[in-house]
Design a protein around this motif. Structure first.
Motif, PDB file in Angstrom:
ATOM      1  N   CYS A   8       0.888  -0.978   0.149  1.00 24.48           N
ATOM      2  CA  CYS A   8      -0.200  -0.308   0.537  1.00 24.48           C
ATOM      3  C   CYS A   8       0.981   1.833  -0.068  1.00 24.48           C
ATOM      4  N   ARG A   9       1.998   0.990   0.273  1.00 29.68           N
ATOM      5  CA  ARG A   9       2.915   1.917   0.364  1.00 29.68           C
ATOM      6  C   ARG A   9       2.661   3.065  -1.067  1.00 29.68           C
ATOM      7  N   ASP A  10       2.808   2.470  -1.832  1.00 26.88           N
ATOM      8  CA  ASP A  10       2.255   3.775  -3.561  1.00 26.88           C
ATOM      9  C   ASP A  10       1.321   4.294  -3.161  1.00 26.88           C
ATOM     10  N   ASP A  11       0.318   3.652  -2.092  1.00 26.73           N
ATOM     11  CA  ASP A  11      -0.975   4.865  -2.646  1.00 26.73           C
ATOM     12  C   ASP A  11      -0.987   6.357  -1.517  1.00 26.73           C
ATOM     13  N   GLY A  12       0.662   5.791  -1.273  1.00 21.52           N
ATOM     14  CA  GLY A  12       0.674   7.101  -0.071  1.00 21.52           C
ATOM     15  C   GLY A  12       1.117   6.732   1.498  1.00 21.52           C
ATOM     16  N   THR A  13       0.397   5.812   1.463  1.00 16.25           N
ATOM     17  CA  THR A  13       0.288   4.598   3.372  1.00 16.25           C
ATOM     18  C   THR A  13       1.618   4.249   3.695  1.00 16.25           C
ATOM     19  N   GLU A  14       1.867   4.970   3.950  1.00 17.20           N
ATOM     20  CA  GLU A  14       3.672   4.244   4.924  1.00 17.20           C
ATOM     21  C   GLU A  14       3.454   2.861   5.491  1.00 17.20           C
ATOM     22  N   LEU A  15       2.707   2.845   6.278  1.00 22.32           N
ATOM     23  CA  LEU A  15       2.082   1.257   7.151  1.00 22.32           C
ATOM     24  C   LEU A  15       0.815   0.945   6.677  1.00 22.32           C
ATOM     25  N   LEU A  16       1.247  -0.698   6.615  1.00 26.15           N
ATOM     26  CA  LEU A  16       0.256  -1.389   6.679  1.00 26.15           C
ATOM     27  C   LEU A  16      -1.306  -1.093   7.574  1.00 26.15           C
ATOM     28  N   PRO A  17      -2.658  -0.472   7.816  1.00 27.75           N
ATOM     29  CA  PRO A  17      -3.603  -0.531   8.349  1.00 27.75           C
ATOM     30  C   PRO A  17      -3.135  -2.552   8.715  1.00 27.75           C
ATOM     31  N   LEU A  18      -4.135  -2.660  10.484  1.00 29.31           N
ATOM     32  CA  LEU A  18      -3.800  -3.298  10.970  1.00 29.31           C
ATOM     33  C   LEU A  18      -4.848  -4.413  11.368  1.00 29.31           C
ATOM     34  N   GLU A  19      -5.923  -4.186  10.719  1.00 31.17           N
ATOM     35  CA  GLU A  19      -7.032  -4.508  10.192  1.00 31.17           C
ATOM     36  C   GLU A  19      -6.739  -6.081   8.408  1.00 31.17           C
ATOM     37  N   LEU A  20      -6.008  -5.142   8.087  1.00 35.97           N
ATOM     38  CA  LEU A  20      -5.709  -5.877   7.159  1.00 35.97           C
ATOM     39  C   LEU A  20      -4.335  -6.589   6.758  1.00 35.97           C
ATOM     40  N   LEU A  21      -3.907  -7.063   8.320  1.00 35.48           N
ATOM     41  CA  LEU A  21      -2.800  -8.468   8.193  1.00 35.48           C
ATOM     42  C   LEU A  21      -3.101  -9.826   6.645  1.00 35.48           C
ATOM     43  N   SER A  22      -4.647  -9.820   7.722  1.00 37.31           N
ATOM     44  CA  SER A  22      -5.110 -11.509   7.180  1.00 37.31           C
ATOM     45  C   SER A  22      -5.106 -10.812   5.634  1.00 37.31           C
ATOM     46  N   MET A  23      -5.062 -10.343   5.435  1.00 35.01           N
ATOM     47  CA  MET A  23      -5.592 -10.016   3.506  1.00 35.01           C
ATOM     48  C   MET A  23      -4.462  -9.855   2.615  1.00 35.01           C
ATOM     49  N   ALA A  24      -3.998  -9.117   3.253  1.00 32.81           N
ATOM     50  CA  ALA A  24      -2.003  -8.682   2.520  1.00 32.81           C
ATOM     51  C   ALA A  24      -1.454 -10.693   2.582  1.00 32.81           C
ATOM     52  N   THR A  25      -1.774 -10.614   3.848  1.00 28.92           N
ATOM     53  CA  THR A  25      -0.955 -12.196   3.786  1.00 28.92           C
ATOM     54  C   THR A  25      -1.238 -12.911   2.891  1.00 28.92           C
ATOM     55  N   GLU A  26      -2.568 -12.906   2.367  1.00 30.20           N
ATOM     56  CA  GLU A  26      -3.355 -14.355   1.468  1.00 30.20           C
ATOM     57  C   GLU A  26      -2.438 -13.526   0.705  1.00 30.20           C
ATOM     58  N   ILE A  27      -2.378 -12.433  -0.028  1.00 33.29           N
ATOM     59  CA  ILE A  27      -1.894 -11.734  -1.320  1.00 33.29           C
ATOM     60  C   ILE A  27      -1.196 -12.148  -1.785  1.00 33.29           C
ATOM     61  N   VAL A  28       0.386 -12.692  -0.332  1.00 35.76           N
ATOM     62  CA  VAL A  28       1.237 -13.235  -0.969  1.00 35.76           C
ATOM     63  C   VAL A  28       1.447 -14.099  -0.580  1.00 35.76           C
ATOM     64  N   ILE A  29       0.942 -15.198   0.132  1.00 38.33           N
ATOM     65  CA  ILE A  29       0.657 -16.834  -0.472  1.00 38.33           C
ATOM     66  C   ILE A  29      -0.044 -16.778  -1.796  1.00 38.33           C
ATOM     67  N   ARG A  30      -1.095 -16.436  -2.544  1.00 37.90           N
ATOM     68  CA  ARG A  30      -0.875 -16.568  -3.412  1.00 37.90           C
ATOM     69  C   ARG A  30      -0.211 -16.264  -4.312  1.00 37.90           C
ATOM     70  N   ARG A  31       0.089 -15.323  -4.405  1.00 40.93           N
ATOM     71  CA  ARG A  31       1.416 -15.315  -5.703  1.00 40.93           C
ATOM     72  C   ARG A  31       2.583 -16.408  -5.546  1.00 40.93           C
ATOM     73  N   VAL A  32       3.125 -16.203  -4.306  1.00 38.21           N
ATOM     74  CA  VAL A  32       4.337 -17.361  -4.186  1.00 38.21           C
ATOM     75  C   VAL A  32       3.980 -18.539  -5.237  1.00 38.21           C
TER      76      VAL A  32
END
Length: 432
Positions: A141-165
């Protein structure tokens, strides 16, 4: 590949239901895009998850919602372990695709290079047959101007990374609990409780402060030690003679605490495409290892909810003592020169006090020394403290606002009801 769907079903976050769209949506984008991973869902996420009740006031909770929605508080890095269904993939081939061999053999760890995506370090655990993934979810999300991933989106971000790998390693590879996709472009379907199978081995949480008051410096906090600290040891880092990082070295099994100049760090280590960090940005960061996560029963992804993560971060902020009152280094000298003594005499007394605090012997007669001590007392100076540590405080670091607030009263005691039940609900007076 860019037109593939990540998942055709919906991903639930509390009371909010969000469809995961095209693969392209989670690619790195140019600065200024309004299509972010985090922006659409803030007002819909449920706060309830059965976490322990807080003693904070409603005003404090309202203030909290503000900073938790700006990207100045969130997840900085994580390390997880994902089990793989052994009959779905040939592990050596899977690893070779993720980490092309260099010089022969199949590497079991290294950085996976996915074009247009964040950097992911992986390591295969042959004994337990699981894949470790270490990454910074804020890169999503850094490219959108958000320096830190909001806490509630940890699971969502983790799923995206798992799927890509997994997609890069082998489109047929299935995490534990997953089923093959039933539709075209659907690689696998995760059960509703998939996060229970994801073990967490490291979690870094952070809170950014933006301070424009020229009086502030990290030197004003270098004498502090975290409460419950067994050893008075610290590792502070200087760049060009300026103190830019306060860090407390701890054992591998304990939480690391840091406060550092994020502007200087990003200037020295730029990230391609990331928005600049403005001067005066300081980051409070905690790195929680697996051992500590297990102690508080937060070692699997499904229990790392927003309320619990906020609680972890606040507890360590209170332990850090960085919220203590700040004294400007020139405060005592400034006040001393307001006295009725001649400027030359004030300077002499200041020099004497500084030398005494440092144990430096000065060739004064007993009479002259008694006179200097008397004048030091008139100026309200102590002989046991350095000049730069004396004087009235001008502010303290306020966690909720991410800025400076008026000094805490001398009678303040954080043990009575907890730090945030006392200062979190109070308005922040405007500093001069």
């Amino acid at each position: 590949m860019k037109n593939d769907k990540i998942v055709s079903s919906t991903q639930r976050y509390g009371s909010y239901t969000k469809p995961i769209d095209d693969f392209d949506k989670y690619q790195k984008r140019s600065i200024g895009s309004n299509r972010g991973l985090y922006l659409p869902i803030y007002t819909s996420i449920s706060e309830f998850d059965g976490a322990p009740a807080s003693s904070e006031s409603q005003d404090s909770k309202d203030a909290e919602r503000g900073y938790l929605s700006t990207g100045t508080c969130g997840v900085d890095k994580t390390r997880i372990a994902v089990g793989i269904q052994s009959d779905s993939v040939h592990i050596p081939t899977f690893l070779e695709k993720l980490l092309p061999a260099r010089g022969g053999g199949t590497p079991s760890d290294g950085v996976v290079k996915i074009e247009g995506f964040l950097s992911v370090y992986i390591k295969w655990d042959f004994l337990n047959q699981r894949l470790y993934l270490e990454f910074n979810p804020s890169d999503l999300c850094r490219d959108d101007g958000t320096e830190l991933l909001p806490l509630e989106l940890l699971s969502m971000a983790t799923e995206i990374v798992i799927r890509r790998v997994f997609l890069l390693g082998d489109p047929d590879a299935l995490p534990i609990g997953a089923k093959p996709g039933a539709k075209k472009g659907e690689h696998f379907i995760l059960p509703d409780d998939w996060t229970k199978d994801i073990e967490v081995f490291r979690l870094d949480l952070a809170r950014d402060f933006h301070i424009t008051d020229p009086r502030f410096s990290l030197r004003q906090l270098e004498h502090l030690w975290p409460s419950r600290s067994r050893y008075k040891a610290a590792t502070h880092f200087l760049n060009g003679g300026k103190l830019n990082t306060l860090s407390y070295p701890v054992a591998d099994r304990t939480t690391k605490i840091k406060l550092y100049d994020k502007h200087v760090e990003r200037k020295n280590k730029p990230i391609k495409g990331a928005p600049p960090i403005p001067p005066g940005t300081f980051r409070f960061e905690i790195s929680i290892p697996r051992y500590q996560l297990k102690i508080v029963h937060l070692n699997t992804l499904h229990v790392l909810t927003k309320p619990r993560l906020v609680k972890l971060l606040k507890e360590k902020w209170e332990v850090s003592n960085y919220w203590s009152n700040l004294i400007w280094e020139g405060e005592a000298m400034d006040l001393a020169h307001e006295a009725k003594l001649p400027a030359s005499r004030v300077n002499e007394v200041l020099g004497y006090v500084q030398c005494q605090s440092q144990g430096i012997f000065m060739r004064y007669s007993r009479t002259s020394e008694r006179a200097l001590k008397a004048d030091a007392k008139k100026l309200g100076l102590s002989l046991s403290k350095p000049i730069t540590k004396q004087g009235k405080p001008y502010a303290h670091l306020h966690f909720m606002s991410g800025n400076l607030a008026a000094p805490l009263p001398e009678t303040f005691n954080s043990t009575k009801g907890g730090l945030f039940s006392i200062i979190g609900s109070k308005p922040i007076p405007k500093l001069i």
